[in-house]
Design a protein around this motif. Sequence first.
Motif, PDB file in Angstrom:
ATOM      1  N   LEU A 162       0.829  -1.214   0.000  1.00 40.80           N
ATOM      2  CA  LEU A 162       0.000   0.000   0.000  1.00 40.80           C
ATOM      3  C   LEU A 162       0.859   1.258   0.000  1.00 40.80           C
ATOM      4  CD1 LEU A 162      -3.306   0.402   1.880  1.00 40.80           C
ATOM      5  CD2 LEU A 162      -1.735   2.307   1.824  1.00 40.80           C
ATOM      6  N   GLN A 163       1.885   1.293   0.853  1.00 43.16           N
ATOM      7  CA  GLN A 163       2.685   2.532   0.931  1.00 43.16           C
ATOM      8  C   GLN A 163       3.492   2.743  -0.341  1.00 43.16           C
ATOM      9  OE1 GLN A 163       5.972   3.685   1.288  1.00 43.16           O
ATOM     10  NE2 GLN A 163       7.052   1.739   1.139  1.00 43.16           N
ATOM     11  N   SER A 164       4.037   1.662  -0.899  1.00 43.75           N
ATOM     12  CA  SER A 164       4.876   1.815  -2.085  1.00 43.75           C
ATOM     13  C   SER A 164       4.031   2.220  -3.295  1.00 43.75           C
ATOM     14  CB  SER A 164       5.626   0.506  -2.371  1.00 43.75           C
ATOM     15  OG  SER A 164       6.410   0.646  -3.530  1.00 43.75           O
ATOM     16  N   HIS A 165       2.845   1.617  -3.442  1.00 43.35           N
ATOM     17  CA  HIS A 165       1.978   1.978  -4.565  1.00 43.35           C
ATOM     18  C   HIS A 165       1.512   3.437  -4.446  1.00 43.35           C
ATOM     19  CE1 HIS A 165       2.281  -1.906  -6.166  1.00 43.35           C
ATOM     20  NE2 HIS A 165       1.044  -2.338  -6.106  1.00 43.35           N
ATOM     21  N   ALA A 166       1.210   3.868  -3.222  1.00 44.91           N
ATOM     22  CA  ALA A 166       0.808   5.271  -3.031  1.00 44.91           C
ATOM     23  C   ALA A 166       1.958   6.195  -3.409  1.00 44.91           C
ATOM     24  CB  ALA A 166       0.384   5.504  -1.575  1.00 44.91           C
ATOM     25  N   LEU A 167       3.148   5.876  -2.929  1.00 48.03           N
ATOM     26  CA  LEU A 167       4.335   6.684  -3.264  1.00 48.03           C
ATOM     27  C   LEU A 167       4.546   6.719  -4.772  1.00 48.03           C
ATOM     28  CD1 LEU A 167       7.234   7.919  -2.261  1.00 48.03           C
ATOM     29  CD2 LEU A 167       8.031   5.690  -3.030  1.00 48.03           C
ATOM     30  N   HIS A 168       4.492   5.544  -5.388  1.00 44.25           N
ATOM     31  CA  HIS A 168       4.794   5.476  -6.816  1.00 44.25           C
ATOM     32  C   HIS A 168       3.794   6.294  -7.624  1.00 44.25           C
ATOM     33  CE1 HIS A 168       6.694   3.656 -10.327  1.00 44.25           C
ATOM     34  NE2 HIS A 168       5.545   3.958 -10.870  1.00 44.25           N
ATOM     35  N   PHE A 169       2.519   6.151  -7.283  1.00 42.15           N
ATOM     36  CA  PHE A 169       1.515   6.851  -8.078  1.00 42.15           C
ATOM     37  C   PHE A 169       1.477   8.346  -7.755  1.00 42.15           C
ATOM     38  CE2 PHE A 169      -2.752   8.456  -8.963  1.00 42.15           C
ATOM     39  CZ  PHE A 169      -2.771   8.205 -10.323  1.00 42.15           C
ATOM     40  N   PHE A 170       1.295   8.680  -6.491  1.00 43.94           N
ATOM     41  CA  PHE A 170       1.048  10.089  -6.153  1.00 43.94           C
ATOM     42  C   PHE A 170       2.323  10.927  -6.210  1.00 43.94           C
ATOM     43  CE2 PHE A 170      -2.548   7.940  -4.137  1.00 43.94           C
ATOM     44  CZ  PHE A 170      -3.591   8.702  -4.622  1.00 43.94           C
ATOM     45  N   ALA A 224       6.777  -8.537  -4.541  1.00 45.85           N
ATOM     46  CA  ALA A 224       7.088  -7.200  -4.043  1.00 45.85           C
ATOM     47  C   ALA A 224       6.233  -6.185  -4.811  1.00 45.85           C
ATOM     48  CB  ALA A 224       8.576  -6.923  -4.245  1.00 45.85           C
ATOM     49  N   PRO A 225       6.175  -4.935  -4.371  1.00 46.92           N
ATOM     50  CA  PRO A 225       5.358  -3.957  -5.106  1.00 46.92           C
ATOM     51  C   PRO A 225       5.672  -3.947  -6.604  1.00 46.92           C
ATOM     52  CG  PRO A 225       6.131  -3.007  -3.056  1.00 46.92           C
ATOM     53  CD  PRO A 225       6.763  -4.367  -3.152  1.00 46.92           C
ATOM     54  N   ARG A 226       6.943  -4.125  -6.951  1.00 47.60           N
ATOM     55  CA  ARG A 226       7.345  -4.053  -8.355  1.00 47.60           C
ATOM     56  C   ARG A 226       7.321  -5.384  -9.076  1.00 47.60           C
ATOM     57  NH1 ARG A 226       8.395   0.510  -6.280  1.00 47.60           N
ATOM     58  NH2 ARG A 226       8.684  -0.582  -4.341  1.00 47.60           N
ATOM     59  N   GLY A 227       7.024  -6.474  -8.357  1.00 45.85           N
ATOM     60  CA  GLY A 227       6.927  -7.767  -9.035  1.00 45.85           C
ATOM     61  C   GLY A 227       7.661  -8.867  -8.285  1.00 45.85           C
ATOM     62  N   THR A 228       7.780 -10.015  -8.962  1.00 45.33           N
ATOM     63  CA  THR A 228       8.338 -11.212  -8.358  1.00 45.33           C
ATOM     64  C   THR A 228       9.769 -10.974  -7.873  1.00 45.33           C
ATOM     65  OG1 THR A 228       7.063 -12.335 -10.066  1.00 45.33           O
ATOM     66  CG2 THR A 228       8.557 -13.693  -8.760  1.00 45.33           C
ATOM     67  N   LEU A 229      10.032 -11.331  -6.623  1.00 46.64           N
ATOM     68  CA  LEU A 229      11.339 -11.099  -6.004  1.00 46.64           C
ATOM     69  C   LEU A 229      11.867 -12.437  -5.497  1.00 46.64           C
ATOM     70  CD1 LEU A 229      13.586  -9.348  -4.673  1.00 46.64           C
ATOM     71  CD2 LEU A 229      12.062  -9.081  -2.718  1.00 46.64           C
ATOM     72  N   LYS A 246       1.293   7.188   4.502  1.00 48.06           N
ATOM     73  CA  LYS A 246       1.497   7.193   5.952  1.00 48.06           C
ATOM     74  C   LYS A 246       0.828   5.976   6.596  1.00 48.06           C
ATOM     75  CE  LYS A 246       0.348   9.990  10.054  1.00 48.06           C
ATOM     76  NZ  LYS A 246      -0.362  11.195  10.513  1.00 48.06           N
ATOM     77  N   PHE A 247      -0.400   5.664   6.160  1.00 48.55           N
ATOM     78  CA  PHE A 247      -1.116   4.506   6.730  1.00 48.55           C
ATOM     79  C   PHE A 247      -0.318   3.221   6.486  1.00 48.55           C
ATOM     80  CE2 PHE A 247      -4.160   0.985   6.326  1.00 48.55           C
ATOM     81  CZ  PHE A 247      -4.736   1.011   7.585  1.00 48.55           C
ATOM     82  N   GLY A 248       0.147   3.030   5.252  1.00 49.39           N
ATOM     83  CA  GLY A 248       0.957   1.841   4.951  1.00 49.39           C
ATOM     84  C   GLY A 248       2.203   1.782   5.823  1.00 49.39           C
ATOM     85  N   GLN A 249       2.866   2.920   5.987  1.00 49.00           N
ATOM     86  CA  GLN A 249       4.071   2.963   6.819  1.00 49.00           C
ATOM     87  C   GLN A 249       3.751   2.652   8.277  1.00 49.00           C
ATOM     88  OE1 GLN A 249       6.593   2.628   4.907  1.00 49.00           O
ATOM     89  NE2 GLN A 249       7.810   4.468   5.178  1.00 49.00           N
ATOM     90  N   GLU A 250       2.586   3.076   8.737  1.00 45.07           N
ATOM     91  CA  GLU A 250       2.199   2.789  10.125  1.00 45.07           C
ATOM     92  C   GLU A 250       1.909   1.298  10.314  1.00 45.07           C
ATOM     93  OE1 GLU A 250       3.504   5.380  11.894  1.00 45.07           O
ATOM     94  OE2 GLU A 250       1.798   4.959  13.212  1.00 45.07           O
TER      95      GLU A 250
END
Lengths: 183, 490
Positions: free
Chosen positions: B116-124, B389-394, B163-167
């Motif tokens: 959630l936090q990484s997708h929010a960061l990436h998009f916004f 991972a947020p960006r794909g298979t890790l 912030k929510f994802g980070q929390e």
Amino acid sequence: MSAAPPRKLKVATTSLAGCFGCHMSLLDIDERLFPLLDKIQFDRSPLTDIKHCGKCDIGIIEGGVCNAENVRVLQEFRANCRILVAIGACAVTGGLPAQRNHLDLGLCLQEVYETEPSLSKGCIPDDPELPLPLDKVHPLHEVVKVDYFIPGCPPSADAIWSFLTDLIAGRTPRLGHGLISYD
Amino acid sequence: MTEANSLETDRTPGLKRVVIETLSRVEGHGKVTLLLDEEGHVRQARLHIVEFRGFEKFIQGRPYWEVPVMVQRLCGICPVSHHLAASKAMDLVVGVDQLTPTAEKVRRLMHYGQILQSHALHFFHLSSPDLLFGFDSDVARRNIVGVAAAHPDLARRGVLLRKFGQEVIRVTAGKRIHGTGSVPGGVNRSVPPAERRTLREQCTQVIEWSREAVHLVKRLFEQNLEQYRDFATFPSHSLALVRADGAMDLYHGGLRALSAGGETLFDHADYCEYWERILEDVKPWSYMKFPFLRELGPEDGWYRVGPLTRVTGCDFIPSPLAEQERRDFLAFDNGSAARATLGFHWARMIEMLHAAEVIASLLADDDVCGDDLMAYGERRRRGVGVIEAPRGTLIHHYRVDEHDQVVRANLIVSTTHNNEAMNRAIRAVARRYLDGRTLTEGLLNHIEVAVRAFDPCLSCATHALGKMPLAVELADADGNVIDSLRRDGG
């Protein structure tokens, strides 16, 4: 008649041999970002499309120096920033990437690019577009003069917030109890 | 295909070099070079990963229990993904095939917080300026500060979603960045009840905002249909983990690969034998390797990973609101968004909504506050951990000797899987938008828009080592030379 609004301080940030964790910790100030943006203007930063650091009041750098490109960027920041801040373990000491300092680069290369079992066909990358790696990963102060150091992996958002608000207000930044970490 | 290959190997002398350095608003270090002939036609376009750090090597000799904490330093943006991929590998090393319910759920909570936090960061923070203002809009405005000025509510939501994802990460991992919550065989804490209450109170709002973010991307597609459908778009195979019943599962599952036409290449493959399915090539101009599907070979076997492949490759999303959005996405304009490179953004927001729903349901489960944290088993010598991972298979793979020391490590990070695809996207954009034209900053930004669609975590992708035919001098603050190096190349 109201006074003209105070000039916004120009702040540049970059990551050298780091993981962007310190930039993430800066963003962890959460909604305090918005009042901060009333006081500062970002120059070169991973958040803007400005590719070279201009004349700035504050330069903030995470990550150590691991290749020729890092040296060039660091020198550009030093030449343009009135105050230069080394943020996080990598910038202050070299951090985790400096664990390669006792290893032989040639052997590392061979293992990663030539002998790793999941490779189809290996070769060692040798294009002139790729900058020369240094034998050692250096902390920033071994290359240029640094004005402030904020330790931690990464420093907490509160530490970064406290530091910046002091600096912007013209006070000497002092990180109190609970704000300094050395993880 | 032939044309693309000829671009890649072009060594004609006298070409003009254009470089985009440093790639900005991406998560790491990289640059793009273009070679142009006299008429400005693009003869070559490449994404170079220019940095190395050497994790695979210096992890060797460390005790296995340190690894889940160390390898997070590959990436400050998705540290939890590395923390958990390494933990899953080390679960096998300590002989644990099944975690306790509390450990499994706390780890999942941590991971979906990360998504959630990484997708929010990436998009916004990183991509929305291109999408809201236009690919060649004013460079001074094309950033999160510009978004905050023009769309203050949207920027604020982006910050609060992140912030929510980070929390969620902080209460499960102990720390927002580079936490220590997961250990081989389990977790070292569960969720404190007071923290659980605080997070639960926010879930309804977070789900609603995530849903609105999906609809925002949908509106952008509707308003710019042709551009969004065609920009940097090309057919590609895909890879992702899926659950045993075919559901999207970002924490655990089997590997599923689909062809560009949607046929199954393999399904529910055991990732512990990933090398039976995936090999890697090295090219001399990048420190990032080029993986491909073994059965198809390096020419045809390259593929994509990440939000788009997961949303289009699963049979269903196991949370109701995100599943409804997945269906709308697949049906949009006869499936055009589901094939488009900019469809990554739409899929990413669907996953953000799914992550918000999963977090809400995990927080409703008393197990996340349980006290049975660790499982135990018989020591083994090898462990493979794979996670979405947020960006794909890790993929993390370790061997551990009888003294508990790591003796071998191989990491195939998410962005590496997308290496060939990102290079193709760059070439497609260069040919379509830059060929024969005067190159302006705005036109060049089109290249970066294509790279940003993929979730590039170039920070993670730079874990290997290299040496180049260049010379450099390192001077201290007084100008004294303290290190000098010259190499003639490898």
